[in-house]
Design a protein around this motif. Structure first.
Motif, short mmCIF file in Angstrom:
data_model
loop_
_atom_site.label_atom_id
_atom_site.label_comp_id
_atom_site.label_asym_id
_atom_site.label_seq_id
_atom_site.Cartn_x
_atom_site.Cartn_y
_atom_site.Cartn_z
N LEU A 237 0.82 -1.22 0.00
CA LEU A 237 0.00 0.00 0.00
C LEU A 237 0.86 1.27 0.00
N SER A 238 1.93 1.26 -0.78
CA SER A 238 2.89 2.36 -0.68
C SER A 238 2.45 3.64 -1.36
N ASN A 239 1.31 3.63 -2.08
CA ASN A 239 0.86 4.86 -2.74
C ASN A 239 -0.58 5.23 -2.35
N VAL A 240 -0.97 4.94 -1.10
CA VAL A 240 -2.31 5.29 -0.61
C VAL A 240 -2.18 6.36 0.46
N THR A 241 -3.34 6.79 1.00
CA THR A 241 -3.31 7.81 2.04
C THR A 241 -2.73 7.24 3.34
N GLU A 242 -2.26 8.14 4.17
CA GLU A 242 -1.70 7.72 5.46
C GLU A 242 -2.77 7.06 6.33
N PHE A 243 -4.03 7.41 6.11
CA PHE A 243 -5.10 6.86 6.94
C PHE A 243 -5.35 5.38 6.63
N LEU A 244 -5.36 5.04 5.36
CA LEU A 244 -5.49 3.62 5.00
C LEU A 244 -4.25 2.85 5.45
N LEU A 245 -3.10 3.49 5.29
CA LEU A 245 -1.86 2.85 5.69
C LEU A 245 -1.88 2.48 7.18
N GLU A 246 -2.32 3.42 8.01
CA GLU A 246 -2.37 3.17 9.45
C GLU A 246 -3.39 2.08 9.79
N ALA A 247 -4.48 2.00 9.02
CA ALA A 247 -5.53 1.04 9.34
C ALA A 247 -5.20 -0.38 8.89
N GLU A 248 -4.50 -0.53 7.77
CA GLU A 248 -4.35 -1.86 7.16
C GLU A 248 -2.92 -2.40 7.14
N LEU A 249 -1.92 -1.51 7.10
CA LEU A 249 -0.55 -2.00 6.92
C LEU A 249 -0.07 -2.89 8.07
N PRO A 250 -0.36 -2.56 9.35
CA PRO A 250 0.18 -3.41 10.43
C PRO A 250 -0.22 -4.88 10.31
N GLN A 251 -1.49 -5.15 9.99
CA GLN A 251 -1.89 -6.55 9.91
C GLN A 251 -1.32 -7.24 8.68
N LEU A 252 -1.16 -6.50 7.58
CA LEU A 252 -0.53 -7.09 6.40
C LEU A 252 0.94 -7.42 6.69
N GLU A 253 1.64 -6.50 7.34
CA GLU A 253 3.05 -6.73 7.66
C GLU A 253 3.21 -7.89 8.64
N GLU A 254 2.28 -7.99 9.60
CA GLU A 254 2.35 -9.10 10.55
C GLU A 254 2.14 -10.43 9.84
N ALA A 255 1.20 -10.46 8.89
CA ALA A 255 0.99 -11.69 8.11
C ALA A 255 2.24 -12.06 7.32
N ARG A 256 2.90 -11.04 6.75
CA ARG A 256 4.14 -11.31 6.01
C ARG A 256 5.23 -11.85 6.94
N MET A 257 5.38 -11.25 8.11
CA MET A 257 6.41 -11.70 9.04
C MET A 257 6.15 -13.12 9.53
N LEU A 258 4.89 -13.46 9.80
CA LEU A 258 4.56 -14.82 10.22
C LEU A 258 4.87 -15.82 9.12
N ALA A 259 4.54 -15.45 7.87
CA ALA A 259 4.86 -16.33 6.75
C ALA A 259 6.37 -16.51 6.61
N LEU A 260 7.11 -15.42 6.83
CA LEU A 260 8.57 -15.48 6.74
C LEU A 260 9.14 -16.37 7.85
N GLU A 261 8.63 -16.21 9.06
CA GLU A 261 9.10 -17.05 10.16
C GLU A 261 8.77 -18.52 9.91
N ASN A 262 7.59 -18.79 9.37
CA ASN A 262 7.22 -20.18 9.06
C ASN A 262 8.09 -20.75 7.96
N ARG A 263 8.41 -19.93 6.94
CA ARG A 263 9.30 -20.42 5.88
C ARG A 263 10.69 -20.75 6.43
N ILE A 264 11.19 -19.89 7.34
CA ILE A 264 12.49 -20.16 7.95
C ILE A 264 12.43 -21.41 8.82
#
Length: 458
Positions: free
Chosen positions: A135-162
């Motif tokens: 979401l690198s080209n959206v408003t700061e408001f959408l970023l604050e609402a949605e980015l944390p959970q997307l990033e957490e999902a990515r980190m969990l997937a990365l930890e599981n892959r490792i």
């Protein structure tokens, strides 16, 4: 239609990027894609566009953004007014976050079932959908609402892959990656425990303990807490010498693992859908011989795709990778089957004097030796099913990847392994391939001519 939000928000139709202008339009599209077919209310859209203080004309502006999106996206996408807001319907569209979530779910299931090679392949494919910060080209408001959970999902997937990497014995390969991740995320205890495990298995017990002491200090200083159970248990396991490699990955690192794959071609572009399809079909077939077939006309890129996929997924085959060019469409003629089998058997450690002289006996020995191995066999340029059958490994843990101009009816038995057909590249990928040959500056200077040349050349 392709939609992407795991990076800049983008849309593509028939290979061409759709020009979406402004963060507000990107925000509206991303909000509806993230809703997964549910209605997004006007109030939520207003909050995502303007925060807590939307303008009095918010409803009219939202209507304008929806109208603009309808015109840009065309008839394949339906944006419908449904009180109290709007819903986006795009049957058949490919959405990167949906693909990521599907592959992540399958990868987690494989990890729970201790199918580590499948988990590693699926989670690697899932993480491949990320093209940078979401979401690198959206408003700061959408970023604050949605980015944390997307990033957490990515980190969990990365930890599981490792986790799967470590189970497959890839501690040397992941140590550098884990070192960087722990520096970037110092309070993620699972990453730190994984780094300790990798360091210990690399013979670096002192570094593993130092990693624990540094983590304990960070947790106390930043959060005021002691290490949790997982990190504490890893620390005790390091002290007790209990982190040795066990189970699925114990055979990795052996000097007798055959690796006959030719190098993957430089400048490979495109084919993300076909690569994903091959990986999905690999994961789907678990109770029967796993055979993958890539078909297409001469020169379309079957061999390049097969080798690219094989190299990207070689961690899934810790017992070796065999390869043979069957030259089924060559003027020089096909190699003798006994010679191909002889090369395979020698690579698997059979003494030259013990290689049978007949095709039937050599094929039987090959099947016996591969029955319980997780092995990849790449058979390139096959003309007939009869040529392929004696070269098929035994058991259900091996995978055979065949390329051919023909469908080889009867070779592929299951629906999960239907042929993956290759057509010419999409126009953007064709142009990118051309740029690799002629030089990017020249293609950028004459984009219309370059695109036309790419089309004419297929």
């Amino acid at each position: 239609m392709d939609f992407r939000i795991l990076g800049p928000v983008e849309a593509r139709r028939d290979g061409d990027w759709i020009a979406l202008s402004g963060s507000k339009v990107h925000t509206v599209l991303a909000a509806m894609l993230l809703a997964h077919g549910r209605v997004v209310s006007d109030s939520r859209l207003g909050a995502l566009l303007w925060g807590w203080d939307p303008p009095v004309t918010a409803s009219a502006q939202i209507y304008t953004y929806m109208s603009r999106l309808r015109k840009l996206l065309g008839d394949e996408v339906e944006i419908v007014r449904r009180q109290p807001g709007y819903v986006l319907r795009a049957p058949g569209a490919r959405i990167d976050v949906v693909e990521f979530e599907r592959l992540d779910r399958l990868g987690r299931e494989a990890l729970r079932e201790r199918r580590f090679a499948d988990a590693q392949a699926l989670l690697t494919e899932a993480l491949g959908w990320w093209r940078g910060p979401a979401l690198s080209n959206v408003t700061e408001f959408l970023l604050e609402a949605e980015l944390p959970q997307l990033e957490e999902a990515r980190m969990l997937a990365l930890e599981n892959r490792i986790e799967a990497d470590l189970a497959l014995g890839m501690h040397e390969q992941v140590t550098a990656e884990l070192t960087g991740l722990v520096a970037e995320h110092p309070v993620r205890e699972r990453l730190r425990a994984q780094l300790m495990t990798a360091l210990y298995r690399c013979g670096r017990q002192a570094d593993a303990l130092q990693t624990y002491y540094e983590g304990r200090k960070v947790l106390v200083d930043q959060l005021g807490v002691d290490p949790g159970e997982a990190l504490g248990a890893t620390y005790q396991a390091v002290l007790g010498g209990e982190l040795g490699l066990r189970g699925a990955g114990a055979a990795r690192g052996r000097s007798d693992v055959p690796t006959m794959l030719p190098a993957a071609e430089d400048g490979f572009v495109g084919r993300s859908a076909e690569l994903s399809l091959l990986t999905a079909r690999l994961a789907a077939g678990t109770n029967r011989p796993r055979r993958l077939l890539v078909t297409g006309m001469a020169g379309v890129g079957k061999t390049a795709l097969a080798l690219q996929w094989a190299h990207r997924n070689q961690a899934a085959f810790p017992d070796g990778r065999l390869s043979a060019d069957l030259r089924g469409f060559s003027d020089t003629g096909e190699p003798a089957l006994i010679e191909v089998l002889r090369e395979f058997l020698l690579a698997l450690g059979v003494a030259p004097r013990r290689v049978p002289e007949s095709v039937a006996a050599a094929a039987a020995l090959f099947r016996s030796l591969t029955d319980r191995r997780r092995l990849l066999v790449v058979l390139d340029n096959a003309r007939h099913s009869a040529t392929v059958r004696p070269l098929l490994p035994g058991g259900t843990d091996c995978v055979t990847l065949v390329t051919s101009r023909h469908r080889l009816e009867g070779l592929i038995a299951s629906d999960a392994a239907r042929p993956v057909p290759l057509d010419v590249l999409e126009p953007p990928d064709s142009t990118a391939l051309l740029a690799g040959v002629l030089g990017e500056d020249r293609v950028l200077a004459e984009p219309v001519a370059a695109r036309r040349l790419a089309e004419l050349c297929g």
